[in-house]
Motif scaffolding. Structure first.
Motif, short mmCIF file in Angstrom:
data_model
loop_
_atom_site.label_atom_id
_atom_site.label_comp_id
_atom_site.label_asym_id
_atom_site.label_seq_id
_atom_site.Cartn_x
_atom_site.Cartn_y
_atom_site.Cartn_z
N GLY A 131 0.83 -1.19 0.00
CA GLY A 131 0.00 0.00 0.00
C GLY A 131 0.86 1.24 0.00
N ALA A 132 0.22 2.42 0.10
CA ALA A 132 0.96 3.67 0.08
C ALA A 132 1.92 3.77 1.24
CB ALA A 132 -0.03 4.84 0.11
N LYS A 133 1.66 3.03 2.33
CA LYS A 133 2.55 3.08 3.48
C LYS A 133 3.36 1.80 3.61
CE LYS A 133 -0.32 6.33 6.05
NZ LYS A 133 -0.99 6.65 7.31
N ASN A 150 15.67 9.29 2.05
CA ASN A 150 16.08 10.50 2.76
C ASN A 150 17.59 10.40 2.98
OD1 ASN A 150 16.51 12.65 4.46
ND2 ASN A 150 15.33 11.81 6.17
N VAL A 151 18.35 11.23 2.27
CA VAL A 151 19.81 11.13 2.35
C VAL A 151 20.39 12.11 3.37
CG1 VAL A 151 20.01 10.27 -0.01
CG2 VAL A 151 20.08 12.74 0.41
N GLN A 152 19.53 12.78 4.13
CA GLN A 152 20.02 13.65 5.19
C GLN A 152 20.21 12.86 6.49
OE1 GLN A 152 18.95 17.78 5.32
NE2 GLN A 152 17.20 17.39 3.98
N ASN A 153 20.86 13.47 7.46
CA ASN A 153 21.10 12.80 8.74
C ASN A 153 20.05 13.17 9.77
OD1 ASN A 153 21.77 15.42 9.19
ND2 ASN A 153 23.78 15.03 10.12
N ARG A 154 18.86 13.51 9.31
CA ARG A 154 17.76 13.85 10.21
C ARG A 154 16.46 13.34 9.63
NH1 ARG A 154 14.85 18.43 8.51
NH2 ARG A 154 15.75 19.50 6.70
N ARG A 155 15.48 13.19 10.50
CA ARG A 155 14.15 12.79 10.10
C ARG A 155 13.49 13.93 9.32
NH1 ARG A 155 11.74 12.71 14.92
NH2 ARG A 155 12.84 10.80 15.46
N MET A 156 12.73 13.58 8.26
CA MET A 156 12.06 14.61 7.46
C MET A 156 10.64 14.19 7.13
SD MET A 156 14.99 15.92 4.76
CE MET A 156 13.88 17.16 4.11
N ALA A 157 9.72 15.17 7.14
CA ALA A 157 8.34 14.94 6.70
C ALA A 157 8.17 15.62 5.35
CB ALA A 157 7.36 15.53 7.71
N ALA A 158 7.54 14.91 4.41
CA ALA A 158 7.44 15.45 3.05
C ALA A 158 6.16 14.95 2.38
CB ALA A 158 8.66 15.05 2.24
N GLN A 159 5.85 15.60 1.26
CA GLN A 159 4.69 15.22 0.47
C GLN A 159 4.98 15.50 -1.00
OE1 GLN A 159 0.93 16.78 1.77
NE2 GLN A 159 -0.24 15.50 0.38
N ALA A 160 4.37 14.71 -1.87
CA ALA A 160 4.55 14.88 -3.32
C ALA A 160 3.32 15.53 -3.93
CB ALA A 160 4.80 13.53 -3.97
N VAL A 161 3.56 16.38 -4.93
CA VAL A 161 2.49 17.05 -5.66
C VAL A 161 2.61 16.68 -7.14
CG1 VAL A 161 1.52 19.26 -6.38
CG2 VAL A 161 2.35 18.97 -4.04
N PRO A 162 1.55 16.14 -7.75
CA PRO A 162 1.64 15.73 -9.16
C PRO A 162 1.33 16.88 -10.12
CG PRO A 162 -0.47 15.09 -8.28
CD PRO A 162 0.27 15.75 -7.14
N SER A 163 1.84 16.77 -11.33
CA SER A 163 1.48 17.66 -12.42
C SER A 163 1.47 16.84 -13.71
CB SER A 163 2.45 18.84 -12.53
OG SER A 163 3.77 18.39 -12.77
N TYR A 164 0.81 17.36 -14.74
CA TYR A 164 0.61 16.60 -15.96
C TYR A 164 0.94 17.46 -17.17
CZ TYR A 164 -2.29 14.13 -12.57
OH TYR A 164 -2.75 13.49 -11.45
N ASN A 178 -0.95 11.50 0.73
CA ASN A 178 -0.62 11.66 2.13
C ASN A 178 0.77 12.27 2.32
OD1 ASN A 178 -2.93 10.01 3.38
ND2 ASN A 178 -2.04 8.55 1.95
N GLN A 179 1.02 12.73 3.54
CA GLN A 179 2.36 13.15 3.93
C GLN A 179 3.06 11.97 4.60
OE1 GLN A 179 2.18 16.62 6.41
NE2 GLN A 179 1.01 17.82 4.93
N TRP A 189 6.82 3.24 -3.08
CA TRP A 189 5.37 3.41 -3.04
C TRP A 189 4.80 3.33 -4.45
CZ3 TRP A 189 7.05 7.87 0.40
CH2 TRP A 189 7.06 7.48 1.74
N PRO A 190 3.57 2.79 -4.58
CA PRO A 190 2.99 2.62 -5.91
C PRO A 190 2.11 3.79 -6.33
CG PRO A 190 1.66 1.46 -4.31
CD PRO A 190 2.79 2.10 -3.54
N VAL A 191 1.97 3.93 -7.64
CA VAL A 191 0.94 4.77 -8.23
C VAL A 191 0.14 3.86 -9.16
CG1 VAL A 191 0.40 6.76 -9.67
CG2 VAL A 191 2.38 6.83 -8.15
N ALA A 192 -1.11 3.59 -8.82
CA ALA A 192 -2.00 2.79 -9.66
C ALA A 192 -2.94 3.75 -10.38
CB ALA A 192 -2.79 1.80 -8.81
N PHE A 193 -3.01 3.65 -11.70
CA PHE A 193 -3.76 4.65 -12.46
C PHE A 193 -4.49 4.03 -13.65
CE2 PHE A 193 0.38 4.35 -14.45
CZ PHE A 193 0.11 4.40 -15.82
N VAL A 194 -5.52 4.73 -14.08
CA VAL A 194 -6.29 4.39 -15.28
C VAL A 194 -6.49 5.67 -16.07
CG1 VAL A 194 -8.48 3.55 -16.20
CG2 VAL A 194 -7.49 2.47 -14.18
#
Length: 207
Positions: A60-62, A118-132, A150-151, A162-167
């Motif tokens: 799943g996404a997680k 995550n190639v930094q030496n600290r924990r990071m929270a992030a999110q992805a934004v799609p464009s077409y 999700n973040q 993580w997967p992207v399932a699309f139609v």
């Protein structure tokens, strides 16, 4: 007199029972015919709900259990669209699709994996934004499962897939031959400090 009345009442009761039997039989026949009738309507309108099946997307996404997705049965085999995958990162991330492109038929369910680290030496929270690209393809690119919903928090050095399932909706213009799905992965919120570590010699935590 009483005998005639009783006979007439009995005859009327039998007639009523006969009518009710016909009604019940008609209702049963109508209910039995609903399924093939519904199938015929689905075939005419293109809404093939009864013929749907389920496919499993690994992880799943997680990264948890498999995600069950409905298979789209309205596949346009008469044309092929090239879907290109792109990835951009704001911050120190390794972020890329597992493959750069694929050929798909509109209406076909496909899955592509994206890889993160995550190639930094600290924990990071992030999110992805799609464009077409082209932009006109956006309303027809239907994502059933996507990490962009999700973040996420990744520990220092942590890797994820993580997967992207699309139609792609078959109603998309025939002029569209290529679609580029691009994601920008960026840090959200303030900087998350690293987890405390033990100081050498005294066992006291330090940042």
């Amino acid at each position: 007199m009483a005998l005639k009345f009783a006979q007439r009442l009995r005859r009327e009761n039998l007639q009523m029972v006969g009518k009710l039997t016909v009604v019940v039989a008609g209702m049963f026949a109508f209910g039995y015919a609903l399924v093939p009738l519904y199938r015929a309507i689905c075939e005419v309108t293109g809404i093939n709900v009864l013929a749907r099946s389920e496919l499993e997307v690994p992880g799943g996404a997680k990264g948890g259990a498999a995600v069950k997705l409905p298979a789209n049965t309205q596949v346009d085999l008469s044309r092929t669209i090239t879907v290109e995958f792109d990835a951009n990162a704001h911050g120190l991330w390794d972020f890329a699709p597992a493959q750069r492109s694929m050929q798909v038929h509109p209406g076909e369910l496909h899955t592509v994996m994206y890889e993160f680290q995550n190639v930094q030496n600290r924990r990071m929270a992030a999110q992805a934004v799609p464009s077409y690209a082209p932009q006109q393809a956006a309303p027809y690119f239907n994502k059933l499962e996507c990490f962009c919903f999700n973040q996420y928090t990744l520990e220092a050095g942590e890797k994820k897939q993580w997967p992207v399932a699309f139609v792609i909706d078959p109603r998309i213009s025939r002029d569209v031959k290529t679609i580029t799905l691009s994601y920008t992965f960026f840090e959200v919120g303030g900087r998350t400090p690293p987890a405390p570590t033990a100081a050498a010699g005294n066992g006291e935590p330090r940042s």
